[in-house]
Design a protein around this motif. Structure first.
Motif, short mmCIF file in Angstrom:
data_model
loop_
_atom_site.label_atom_id
_atom_site.label_comp_id
_atom_site.label_asym_id
_atom_site.label_seq_id
_atom_site.Cartn_x
_atom_site.Cartn_y
_atom_site.Cartn_z
N GLU A 21 0.81 -1.22 0.00
CA GLU A 21 0.00 0.00 0.00
C GLU A 21 0.84 1.27 0.00
O GLU A 21 0.49 2.26 0.63
CB GLU A 21 -0.92 0.01 1.22
N LYS A 22 1.92 1.28 -0.74
CA LYS A 22 2.84 2.42 -0.70
C LYS A 22 2.17 3.76 -1.02
O LYS A 22 2.46 4.77 -0.36
CB LYS A 22 4.01 2.17 -1.66
N PRO A 23 1.28 3.83 -2.01
CA PRO A 23 0.61 5.12 -2.27
C PRO A 23 -0.18 5.63 -1.06
O PRO A 23 -0.20 6.83 -0.79
CB PRO A 23 -0.32 4.82 -3.45
N ILE A 24 -0.83 4.70 -0.32
CA ILE A 24 -1.57 5.10 0.88
C ILE A 24 -0.61 5.58 1.95
O ILE A 24 -0.85 6.59 2.63
CB ILE A 24 -2.41 3.92 1.43
N TYR A 25 0.51 4.88 2.12
CA TYR A 25 1.49 5.27 3.13
C TYR A 25 2.05 6.66 2.80
O TYR A 25 2.28 7.47 3.71
CB TYR A 25 2.63 4.26 3.20
N THR A 26 2.28 6.92 1.53
CA THR A 26 2.77 8.24 1.12
C THR A 26 1.80 9.32 1.55
O THR A 26 2.20 10.35 2.13
CB THR A 26 2.97 8.29 -0.41
N ARG A 27 0.52 9.10 1.30
CA ARG A 27 -0.50 10.09 1.69
C ARG A 27 -0.56 10.25 3.20
O ARG A 27 -0.76 11.36 3.71
CB ARG A 27 -1.86 9.68 1.13
N ILE A 54 15.05 -0.05 14.03
CA ILE A 54 14.26 -0.40 12.84
C ILE A 54 14.90 0.23 11.61
O ILE A 54 15.13 1.45 11.59
CB ILE A 54 12.81 0.09 12.99
N ASN A 55 15.14 -0.57 10.59
CA ASN A 55 15.62 -0.05 9.30
C ASN A 55 14.38 0.38 8.51
O ASN A 55 13.88 -0.35 7.65
CB ASN A 55 16.41 -1.11 8.56
N ALA A 56 13.90 1.57 8.80
CA ALA A 56 12.58 2.02 8.37
C ALA A 56 12.56 2.53 6.93
O ALA A 56 13.58 2.97 6.39
CB ALA A 56 12.08 3.12 9.30
N HIS A 57 11.35 2.48 6.35
CA HIS A 57 11.10 3.11 5.06
C HIS A 57 10.66 4.55 5.33
O HIS A 57 9.64 4.77 6.00
CB HIS A 57 10.01 2.37 4.30
N ILE A 58 11.42 5.49 4.82
CA ILE A 58 11.17 6.91 5.06
C ILE A 58 10.79 7.58 3.75
O ILE A 58 11.44 7.37 2.72
CB ILE A 58 12.43 7.60 5.63
N TYR A 59 9.74 8.41 3.80
CA TYR A 59 9.38 9.18 2.60
C TYR A 59 9.74 10.64 2.84
O TYR A 59 9.29 11.26 3.80
CB TYR A 59 7.88 9.07 2.32
N ASP A 60 10.58 11.17 1.97
CA ASP A 60 11.00 12.57 2.05
C ASP A 60 9.98 13.43 1.31
O ASP A 60 9.83 13.31 0.09
CB ASP A 60 12.39 12.74 1.42
N THR A 61 9.29 14.27 2.04
CA THR A 61 8.22 15.07 1.44
C THR A 61 8.75 16.18 0.54
O THR A 61 8.00 16.72 -0.28
CB THR A 61 7.34 15.69 2.54
N GLU A 62 10.04 16.54 0.70
CA GLU A 62 10.63 17.57 -0.16
C GLU A 62 11.06 16.99 -1.50
O GLU A 62 10.70 17.50 -2.57
CB GLU A 62 11.84 18.22 0.55
#
Length: 375
Positions: A21-27, A54-62
């Motif tokens: 669900e990556k698009p949902i996580y991004t939102r 935790i080796n986390a998945h991070i989304y950079d909003t910039e």
């Protein structure tokens, strides 16, 4: 003051590390930033049990890009893990066992059979529950077919319409079998005697695969397609249950289920319900009654199984306006609202778990000021 952190717990879809669900996580991450909530995504495979990092998945909003970074454990965990038949689900069970003391927005809900038995204990819910029993042997199915002209066979842990069969008695005494296999492929209608029904089901290994037999509700539209309603009930920003929205679903041609993943389409609830009942005022009454029922169900299941933040309820409404609970989904998707043209409801469906997480965080901080946290 440190920013509250929410970790979205999910599972990889395969061994290549694909997230469902990556698009949902991004939102959610973008919405969380606006609310003052730091959100990242992780799976049990990303946890270092020795260091509790935790080796986390991070989304950079910039930069609008995903990367990986080692993070400490979040203040709260939002569990989005769906059942898989893989080693990844074993990893999930181990994670829940080791870290079950942490603050989860939502605890694990039980299977269809256990939820049904739990809800039968509350007298107010009984009129809304199709008669259901566990499949132990062929006589269970035979007995249900004697009582009801239409029954469904469902795996107790199935999702997305996989492995569901519909059996309907015909006027000549034969039965019509149709459904979907484990890959959601449509099984075309087949006529059979009662003995033929059991013969065709032998290869399904219903007992070992743990199936339930459920009374069917007649939901075919004039065009022959089945329909139902997906109601999303969520905690709001003050920790109270609310109905975020409800949309109608119409199944694909030849399908016995309305699931969008199986080719179904979404439509506004009021449009579908009014057309079905043929009375707009009555449709409004039924919709309000369904919303009241949805909130009661969510509160009851939370009381029974522990903290929850959202539930999707699959509802059937017959021609008389009687509301039936077909299924409870603790890890609901939100796309039904986009497809039904309800964009504001879709946005609300994404934001509400975040608002609830912030409320829960504030409640925990207040408790910690009084006494050591117990969660």
């Amino acid at each position: 003051m440190s920013q509250p952190v929410l970790g979205i717990l999910t599972l990889y879809l395969n061994d290549s590390g694909m997230l469902e669900e990556k698009p949902i996580y991004t939102r959610m991450i973008l919405s969380g930033k606006k609310l003052g909530l730091d959100v990242f995504v992780f799976t049990p495979a990303d946890v270092n049990y020795s260091t509790n990092r935790i080796n986390a998945h991070i989304y950079d909003t910039e930069s609008k890009s995903w990367s990986r970074r080692w993070r400490s454990f979040p203040h709260m965990i939002y569990d989005r893990c769906r059942i898989q038949k893989s080693h990844r689900f074993v990893q999930l069970r181990n994670f829940r066992q080791k870290y079950g003391h942490l603050t989860f927005l939502n605890r694990v809900l039980r299977n269809k059979w256990t939820v049904y038995r739990t809800m039968r204990k509350e007298v107010d819910f009984i009129p809304h529950l199709p008669m259901t029993q566990m499949y132990e042997n062929s006589s269970d199915l035979t007995e249900m077919l004697r009582k009801y002209p239409l029954v469904y066979l469902k795996p107790i842990n199935g999702t997305g319409g996989r492995g569901i069969l519909r059996i309907e008695k015909q006027q000549d005494g034969y039965f019509l079998i149709q459904g979907r296999d484990q890959d959601r492929r449509i099984i075309r209608p087949q006529r059979a005697s009662i003995a033929g029904v059991h013969g065709r089901l032998a290869s399904w290994n219903l007992k070992d695969n743990r199936y339930i037999v459920q009374q069917g509700i007649q939901l075919k539209l004039p065009n022959g397609r089945v329909h139902d309603y997906r109601m999303l009930v969520q905690k709001n920003g003050i920790g109270e249950w609310e109905v975020t929205g409800c949309a109608g679903r119409i199944g694909a041609s030849g399908s016995i289920t309305s699931n969008l993943h199986g080719g179904g389409r979404a439509i506004k609830m009021q449009t579908l319900l009014t057309d079905w009942i043929k009375d707009e005022e009555r449709a409004d009454e039924v919709r309000l009654k369904a919303e009241e029922l949805g909130v009661k169900i969510a509160a009851f299941l939370e009381e029974s199984y522990g903290r929850l933040c959202e539930l999707a309820l699959d509802l059937a409404i017959d021609r008389k306006g009687q509301i039936w609970l077909l299924e409870v989904n603790p890890k609901p998707a939100r796309e039904v609202f986009i497809q039904a043209g309800e964009r504001e409801t879709y946005k609300q469906a994404i934001i509400r778990p975040l608002e609830y997480a912030l409320w829960l965080y504030e409640q925990k901080k207040r408790r910690e000021k009084i006494a050591p946290a117990i969660d």
